[in-house]
Design a protein around this motif. Sequence first.
Motif, PDB file in Angstrom:
ATOM      1  N   GLU A   1       0.827  -1.210   0.000  1.00  0.00           N
ATOM      2  CA  GLU A   1       0.000   0.000   0.000  1.00  0.00           C
ATOM      3  C   GLU A   1       0.862   1.261   0.000  1.00  0.00           C
ATOM      4  OE1 GLU A   1      -3.586   2.115   2.576  1.00  0.00           O
ATOM      5  OE2 GLU A   1      -3.344  -0.075   2.620  1.00  0.00           O
TER       6      GLU A   1
ATOM      7  N   PHE B   1      -7.584  -5.148  -1.672  1.00  0.00           N
ATOM      8  CA  PHE B   1      -6.701  -6.308  -1.615  1.00  0.00           C
ATOM      9  C   PHE B   1      -7.462  -7.556  -2.040  1.00  0.00           C
ATOM     10  CE2 PHE B   1      -4.257  -3.489   1.104  1.00  0.00           C
ATOM     11  CZ  PHE B   1      -2.947  -3.821   0.784  1.00  0.00           C
TER      12      PHE B   1
ATOM     13  N   LEU C   1      -2.854  -6.258  -4.741  1.00  0.00           N
ATOM     14  CA  LEU C   1      -3.399  -4.941  -4.407  1.00  0.00           C
ATOM     15  C   LEU C   1      -3.758  -4.238  -5.702  1.00  0.00           C
ATOM     16  CD1 LEU C   1      -4.008  -2.450  -2.659  1.00  0.00           C
ATOM     17  CD2 LEU C   1      -1.568  -1.888  -2.745  1.00  0.00           C
TER      18      LEU C   1
END
Length: 666
Positions: free
Chosen positions: A500, A521, A576
Motif C-alpha cells: 500500500e 486487496f 493490491l
Amino acid sequence: MTALGVDIGGTFTDFVVLHDGAIRIYKLPSTPDDPSRSFLQGVEALQIPVGTRYVHGSTVATNAVLERRGVRTALITSEGFRDVLELARQTRNELYSLAPTKPRPVIPRELCFEVPERVDRDGQVLVPLDEARVEEVLDQIVAAGAESVAVVFLFSFTHPEHERIVGERARARGLSVSLSCEILPEYREYERASTTSVNAYVAPLMDRYLGRLDQQLEKHQRERLQIMQSNGGVISVSVARKEAVRTVLSGPAGGVMGAWRVGSLAGFSRLLAFDMGGTSTDVSLIDGEPCVSTEGGTISGLPIRIPMLDIHTVGAGGGSLVRVDAGGALRVGPESAGADPGPAAYGRGERPTVTDANLLLGRLVPDRFLGGRMRLHPERSRSALERLESALGLSPEDTAAGIVDVANAQMARALRRVSVERGHDPRRCCLVAFGGSGPLHACDLARQMGIPHVLIPRYPGILSALGMLMSDLRKEYSRTVMHPLEGVLSAIAPLRAELEARARKDMAAEGAAPEETDFSFWLDMRYQGQSYELSIPLGAVNADERGLRHAFDDAHRLRYGAASPEARCEVVNVRLRAVGRTPRPELPYGDPCPDLPAPEPAGQAEIYLSGQSRACPVFERQTLHPGHAIAGPAVITQEDATTWLPPAWTAAVDGWYNLVAVPSSP
C-alpha cells in the motif's frame, strides 16, 4: 477541460474529443509503417486546443509480438534454467497432431545465458551471485548485438537483490533491462520468464514510439499523455515506456470499458461486448462489471501473466481476407488486408474481404462511408469476388452472402466461448455492438445466439477511444506468499502495508489525489494440492479467515460446480489494486418523445437478401432522436460505422441516443 481519446487499429485510427459536454469524432486510415503519423494527422485536423488530456491505446506492443519484430533480446537466468522458455509447459494445443508445433519464444536459445546463483523458496541465499560470471555474460550479450535483456532468477520474488545487481550492471552497458521481480514478482518460473521476456522484447520499441510521440505532442502543450492498459485502466506514458507488456490489449480494453459504461447507462447489467474492427473481433462478457483475470492470457501462444480484462479475440474483421482452401471450403481470415492496401472496395486492394461482401450485399452505401469523406468502389468488390466464382460455382452475391455467414459463424463461436462455455446464458445478456463493422453483423449474431437485445451506441465506430476517456488510473501489485489459510492475515500484514505504501507513492506520481484513490486487496486461494487459484476480495464481508474460506468455497462451486469445505486451503498470492478516479465524461441525454413523427429515409439501397434483390430504406443516424423507431430491413449510416437492421427486427432510440434493437417476431 478538453480530453482526446485515440485508438490506433490495424485499419483505422479513431479519435474522440470531449469538450464542455460536446463530442466530436474523427477517423483516419492507419499508417502501419509509423503509427504516430495518423495520430498526429488527426490532432492537426481536429485542431486540438492547448491543455488537452490525451489518452492513447496502442497496438505497437501487440503487433511486435504477433509479427515477431521486437528488438534482439537476451535472457539471464539461474544456472540450470537456460531452457525455461523452450521447455514451457507440457500442455499440447494440438492434442492429436503427430508433429505438434510450439510457439516460437521471442528469445532464441543462443541468447539465453546462465549465471551461478540460487535462492530457496523462503528467500535464503543458497549460492551467492557470481558477479564475475555476470560480467562475462554481459560481454557476450553485447557482442551478440542484443539491445535488451530479461533477468529471471528462481525465487527472485522472495529475494530480488540478485536480479537488481544484474540489472544495474546491464544498464551500465547501455542495455534496456526488464527484471522479473519488478514485472511479475510471482511464482511459476515459466510464466514469469515468458512475461518478462515479452516485456524486454517490446519495451525498447514502445519506449522509442511513445518518446517520439510525446516529444511531437509537446508543441500542442498537452496537459498529459496517458496510455491505456490491458487491465482497463490508464497509466502515465513514462510507466508504459518501461512496462510495455501491460499495453498488449490496450485497444480492446478501451472497447470493453466503453461498452460497460454505455450499457450500464442504458440499464443493462449483463453485457456481451462485441467489437468487430478491421482486423479482428474482440468479445468479452461483463457481469455487473468487467472481469479482470489475474491469470493473464496468451499473445501468439506466449503466456502473459499480468492482470488483464478477460477478452477473447478471433481473426474475423471487416478487412479479413477471404479464400477458398484446398478442400473447396470458404475461409475468412485470420489474415487481414489492413490499412494498406485495404479491402478491394477502398481502391487499392485486389483480394476480397468481409467489407467487400457487405458492400456487394448493399449493406454499405458507397457514397456515405466515413461520412462521405471516403468513397467505396463496388465494381472492385465485385471483381474481387468474381475471382472465387470458378472455385465455388456461385454468383458474386451468393459468394458474398456465404462470406458473411462464415464470418458470423466464427464470431458466434467466440461469443459462446466467453458465455456458454463458462456457464453464462447469452439469452440473459444484451449484445453491445461496436467497432467499424460490429453493427453490420450484430443482429444476425444475436438471432443465432438467442440474445434478446442489441445495443448500438451513438458512436459505435469510436467506442474504444471513448472508453479510454472513461477509464480510471489503475495499477496492480502482487507478491507470492504460499501460506496456509490459518494465520495468513497476521502473516501478510507487513506485506500489505509495504504494497500500500508503494501504491500510494506511485499513484501520487501519476497525479491521483489521495481522496480520489481507492485500494482493494485480493488473495489468490486454492485447495492444497491444486495447481491453479481463484482470486477472492479481502473486503468487509471477507475480513476474517472464516469469511475468506466461505467466499472461496462459494467461488469454487460457482466456477467448477463443486467445493470441498473439508479440504485445507492456502493463499498463494497477495494482490493490491489501486484505482485513481478520473472525471467521468458527460454523455448527451434526451428524454424519449413518444409522439415524434416517423423518421424520414435519406434514400434507398439495393440489398441482396435470401437470393434476391430488393429496395431498402437508408436512414442517417444524426437525424434520429430519442423516441424514434425503425423497422427492418433498413440501413443506418453515420460517419464512424454503418448499421444493418435485418427484416423482423425493430430498433428504437433511447435517451442516451443508443439504438436498441429487438426481434419483432420470434
